[in-house]
Scaffold this motif. Structure first.
Motif, PDB file in Angstrom:
ATOM      1  N   LEU A   7       0.823  -1.202   0.000  1.00 10.43           N
ATOM      2  CA  LEU A   7       0.000   0.000   0.000  1.00 10.43           C
ATOM      3  C   LEU A   7       0.864   1.262   0.000  1.00 10.43           C
ATOM      4  CD1 LEU A   7      -2.850  -1.055   2.455  1.00 10.43           C
ATOM      5  CD2 LEU A   7      -2.999  -0.760  -0.030  1.00 10.43           C
ATOM      6  N   MET A   8       1.951   1.245   0.749  1.00 12.26           N
ATOM      7  CA  MET A   8       2.859   2.398   0.789  1.00 12.26           C
ATOM      8  C   MET A   8       3.507   2.610  -0.586  1.00 12.26           C
ATOM      9  SD  MET A   8       2.625   4.004   3.562  1.00 12.26           S
ATOM     10  CE  MET A   8       4.021   5.092   3.444  1.00 12.26           C
ATOM     11  N   ALA A   9       3.867   1.535  -1.259  1.00 13.21           N
ATOM     12  CA  ALA A   9       4.453   1.646  -2.590  1.00 13.21           C
ATOM     13  C   ALA A   9       3.435   2.233  -3.568  1.00 13.21           C
ATOM     14  CB  ALA A   9       4.934   0.276  -3.071  1.00 13.21           C
ATOM     15  N   GLN A  10       2.180   1.790  -3.457  1.00 14.28           N
ATOM     16  CA  GLN A  10       1.126   2.335  -4.310  1.00 14.28           C
ATOM     17  C   GLN A  10       0.905   3.829  -4.016  1.00 14.28           C
ATOM     18  OE1 GLN A  10      -2.393  -0.012  -3.661  1.00 14.28           O
ATOM     19  NE2 GLN A  10      -1.600  -1.806  -4.763  1.00 14.28           N
ATOM     20  N   ALA A  11       0.926   4.170  -2.732  1.00 11.59           N
ATOM     21  CA  ALA A  11       0.728   5.563  -2.339  1.00 11.59           C
ATOM     22  C   ALA A  11       1.860   6.425  -2.887  1.00 11.59           C
ATOM     23  CB  ALA A  11       0.649   5.683  -0.818  1.00 11.59           C
ATOM     24  N   GLN A  12       3.086   5.955  -2.807  1.00  4.84           N
ATOM     25  CA  GLN A  12       4.231   6.701  -3.330  1.00  4.84           C
ATOM     26  C   GLN A  12       4.113   6.874  -4.843  1.00  4.84           C
ATOM     27  OE1 GLN A  12       6.689   8.352  -1.866  1.00  4.84           O
ATOM     28  NE2 GLN A  12       5.842   7.851   0.137  1.00  4.84           N
ATOM     29  N   ALA A  13       3.685   5.812  -5.531  1.00  5.56           N
ATOM     30  CA  ALA A  13       3.521   5.886  -6.982  1.00  5.56           C
ATOM     31  C   ALA A  13       2.438   6.907  -7.348  1.00  5.56           C
ATOM     32  CB  ALA A  13       3.183   4.514  -7.552  1.00  5.56           C
ATOM     33  N   LEU A  14       1.332   6.911  -6.600  1.00  8.66           N
ATOM     34  CA  LEU A  14       0.262   7.870  -6.853  1.00  8.66           C
ATOM     35  C   LEU A  14       0.719   9.299  -6.561  1.00  8.66           C
ATOM     36  CD1 LEU A  14      -2.906   6.020  -5.507  1.00  8.66           C
ATOM     37  CD2 LEU A  14      -2.407   6.668  -7.870  1.00  8.66           C
ATOM     38  N   MET A  15       1.490   9.492  -5.509  1.00 10.19           N
ATOM     39  CA  MET A  15       2.000  10.828  -5.183  1.00 10.19           C
ATOM     40  C   MET A  15       2.940  11.319  -6.280  1.00 10.19           C
ATOM     41  SD  MET A  15       0.525  11.986  -2.548  1.00 10.19           S
ATOM     42  CE  MET A  15       1.529  13.415  -2.240  1.00 10.19           C
ATOM     43  N   SER A  16       3.723  10.422  -6.808  1.00 11.84           N
ATOM     44  CA  SER A  16       4.627  10.782  -7.891  1.00 11.84           C
ATOM     45  C   SER A  16       3.834  11.175  -9.140  1.00 11.84           C
ATOM     46  CB  SER A  16       5.557   9.611  -8.199  1.00 11.84           C
ATOM     47  OG  SER A  16       6.416   9.922  -9.264  1.00 11.84           O
ATOM     48  N   GLN A  17       2.804  10.412  -9.452  1.00 16.30           N
ATOM     49  CA  GLN A  17       1.942  10.730 -10.592  1.00 16.30           C
ATOM     50  C   GLN A  17       1.225  12.060 -10.381  1.00 16.30           C
ATOM     51  OE1 GLN A  17      -0.769   7.476 -11.156  1.00 16.30           O
ATOM     52  NE2 GLN A  17       0.799   6.077 -11.922  1.00 16.30           N
ATOM     53  N   ALA A  18       0.751  12.281  -9.162  1.00 15.96           N
ATOM     54  CA  ALA A  18       0.043  13.530  -8.854  1.00 15.96           C
ATOM     55  C   ALA A  18       0.980  14.723  -9.001  1.00 15.96           C
ATOM     56  CB  ALA A  18      -0.534  13.479  -7.437  1.00 15.96           C
ATOM     57  N   GLU A  19       2.208  14.597  -8.545  1.00 11.32           N
ATOM     58  CA  GLU A  19       3.181  15.686  -8.662  1.00 11.32           C
ATOM     59  C   GLU A  19       3.492  15.976 -10.128  1.00 11.32           C
ATOM     60  OE1 GLU A  19       5.731  18.783  -7.692  1.00 11.32           O
ATOM     61  OE2 GLU A  19       4.121  17.814  -6.570  1.00 11.32           O
ATOM     62  N   GLN A  20       3.630  14.935 -10.939  1.00 11.81           N
ATOM     63  CA  GLN A  20       3.895  15.129 -12.361  1.00 11.81           C
ATOM     64  C   GLN A  20       2.707  15.806 -13.044  1.00 11.81           C
ATOM     65  OE1 GLN A  20       6.887  14.625 -13.895  1.00 11.81           O
ATOM     66  NE2 GLN A  20       5.889  15.727 -15.550  1.00 11.81           N
ATOM     67  N   ALA A  21       1.492  15.415 -12.673  1.00 14.63           N
ATOM     68  CA  ALA A  21       0.288  16.035 -13.236  1.00 14.63           C
ATOM     69  C   ALA A  21       0.225  17.503 -12.841  1.00 14.63           C
ATOM     70  CB  ALA A  21      -0.967  15.298 -12.769  1.00 14.63           C
ATOM     71  N   ARG A  22       0.580  17.817 -11.591  1.00 10.61           N
ATOM     72  CA  ARG A  22       0.584  19.204 -11.127  1.00 10.61           C
ATOM     73  C   ARG A  22       1.579  20.029 -11.930  1.00 10.61           C
ATOM     74  NH1 ARG A  22       3.219  22.844  -8.229  1.00 10.61           N
ATOM     75  NH2 ARG A  22       5.010  21.518  -7.853  1.00 10.61           N
ATOM     76  N   LYS A  23       2.774  19.494 -12.159  1.00 13.50           N
ATOM     77  CA  LYS A  23       3.796  20.204 -12.930  1.00 13.50           C
ATOM     78  C   LYS A  23       3.330  20.451 -14.361  1.00 13.50           C
ATOM     79  CE  LYS A  23       7.835  18.691 -10.313  1.00 13.50           C
ATOM     80  NZ  LYS A  23       9.067  17.891 -10.330  1.00 13.50           N
ATOM     81  N   ASN A  24       2.695  19.446 -14.969  1.00 13.12           N
ATOM     82  CA  ASN A  24       2.188  19.591 -16.341  1.00 13.12           C
ATOM     83  C   ASN A  24       1.095  20.657 -16.423  1.00 13.12           C
ATOM     84  OD1 ASN A  24       3.936  17.567 -17.151  1.00 13.12           O
ATOM     85  ND2 ASN A  24       2.366  15.975 -17.173  1.00 13.12           N
ATOM     86  N   GLU A  25       0.159  20.628 -15.472  1.00 11.84           N
ATOM     87  CA  GLU A  25      -0.921  21.606 -15.458  1.00 11.84           C
ATOM     88  C   GLU A  25      -0.383  23.008 -15.189  1.00 11.84           C
ATOM     89  OE1 GLU A  25      -4.038  20.309 -12.818  1.00 11.84           O
ATOM     90  OE2 GLU A  25      -4.204  18.387 -13.851  1.00 11.84           O
ATOM     91  N   LEU A  26       0.594  23.108 -14.310  1.00 15.85           N
ATOM     92  CA  LEU A  26       1.200  24.400 -14.001  1.00 15.85           C
ATOM     93  C   LEU A  26       1.899  24.975 -15.227  1.00 15.85           C
ATOM     94  CD1 LEU A  26       1.821  26.500 -11.803  1.00 15.85           C
ATOM     95  CD2 LEU A  26       3.871  25.191 -11.262  1.00 15.85           C
ATOM     96  N   ALA A  27       2.631  24.136 -15.945  1.00 13.30           N
ATOM     97  CA  ALA A  27       3.322  24.591 -17.154  1.00 13.30           C
ATOM     98  C   ALA A  27       2.322  25.063 -18.201  1.00 13.30           C
ATOM     99  CB  ALA A  27       4.197  23.470 -17.714  1.00 13.30           C
ATOM    100  N   ALA A  28       1.214  24.347 -18.341  1.00 14.12           N
ATOM    101  CA  ALA A  28       0.185  24.743 -19.302  1.00 14.12           C
ATOM    102  C   ALA A  28      -0.462  26.066 -18.889  1.00 14.12           C
ATOM    103  CB  ALA A  28      -0.878  23.652 -19.427  1.00 14.12           C
ATOM    104  N   ALA A  29      -0.721  26.233 -17.596  1.00 18.50           N
ATOM    105  CA  ALA A  29      -1.328  27.475 -17.112  1.00 18.50           C
ATOM    106  C   ALA A  29      -0.389  28.654 -17.328  1.00 18.50           C
ATOM    107  CB  ALA A  29      -1.693  27.344 -15.632  1.00 18.50           C
ATOM    108  N   ILE A  30       0.893  28.476 -17.054  1.00 20.31           N
ATOM    109  CA  ILE A  30       1.876  29.543 -17.250  1.00 20.31           C
ATOM    110  C   ILE A  30       1.973  29.910 -18.721  1.00 20.31           C
ATOM    111  CG2 ILE A  30       4.347  30.091 -17.137  1.00 20.31           C
ATOM    112  CD1 ILE A  30       4.400  28.525 -14.470  1.00 20.31           C
ATOM    113  N   ALA A  31       1.999  28.912 -19.595  1.00 27.69           N
ATOM    114  CA  ALA A  31       2.067  29.178 -21.030  1.00 27.69           C
ATOM    115  C   ALA A  31       0.833  29.958 -21.484  1.00 27.69           C
ATOM    116  CB  ALA A  31       2.185  27.869 -21.809  1.00 27.69           C
TER     117      ALA A  31
END
Length: 102
Positions: A7-31
């Motif tokens: 479960l901890m490994a899954q949680a870490q994987a989801l947090m990593s995916q969420a952070e990448q999604a946040r970075k992508n959305e932030l880059a799109a918003a800035i552009a």
């Protein structure tokens, strides 16, 4: 049932995916914001921010009473050390510092 470590490994994987999604959305918003600023001729100063690369004004640590008030309400005690930018600009323009005495 999954184990704690699974479960901890899954949680870490989801947090990593969420952070990448946040970075992508932030880059799109800035552009998008930059494109709209260019389209309408808006500057950072128009939005109430400092110009790009400008340093934020440091809070004065001086306990001395202000003797001069700048054109935008800046205060200066007139002590030793480096003169504030507004004072240097006033002097460079050939104006008298006495015109700004409080």
């Amino acid at each position: 049932m999954a184990t704690y470590s699974e479960l901890m490994a899954q949680a870490q994987a989801l947090m990593s995916q969420a952070e990448q999604a946040r970075k992508n959305e932030l880059a799109a918003a800035i552009a998008d914001i930059k494109a709209k600023m260019k389209e309408y001729g808006i500057t950072v100063t128009d939005l109430g921010g400092a110009a790009a690369g400008a340093k934020k004004a440091a809070k004065s640590k001086s306990k001395a009473v202000a003797k001069y008030r700048g054109p935008n309400g800046e205060l200066w005690a007139g002590g030793p050390g480096r003169k504030p930018e507004w004072v240097r600009a006033v002097l460079a323009a050939g104006k008298s510092l006495e015109d700004y005495r409080i």
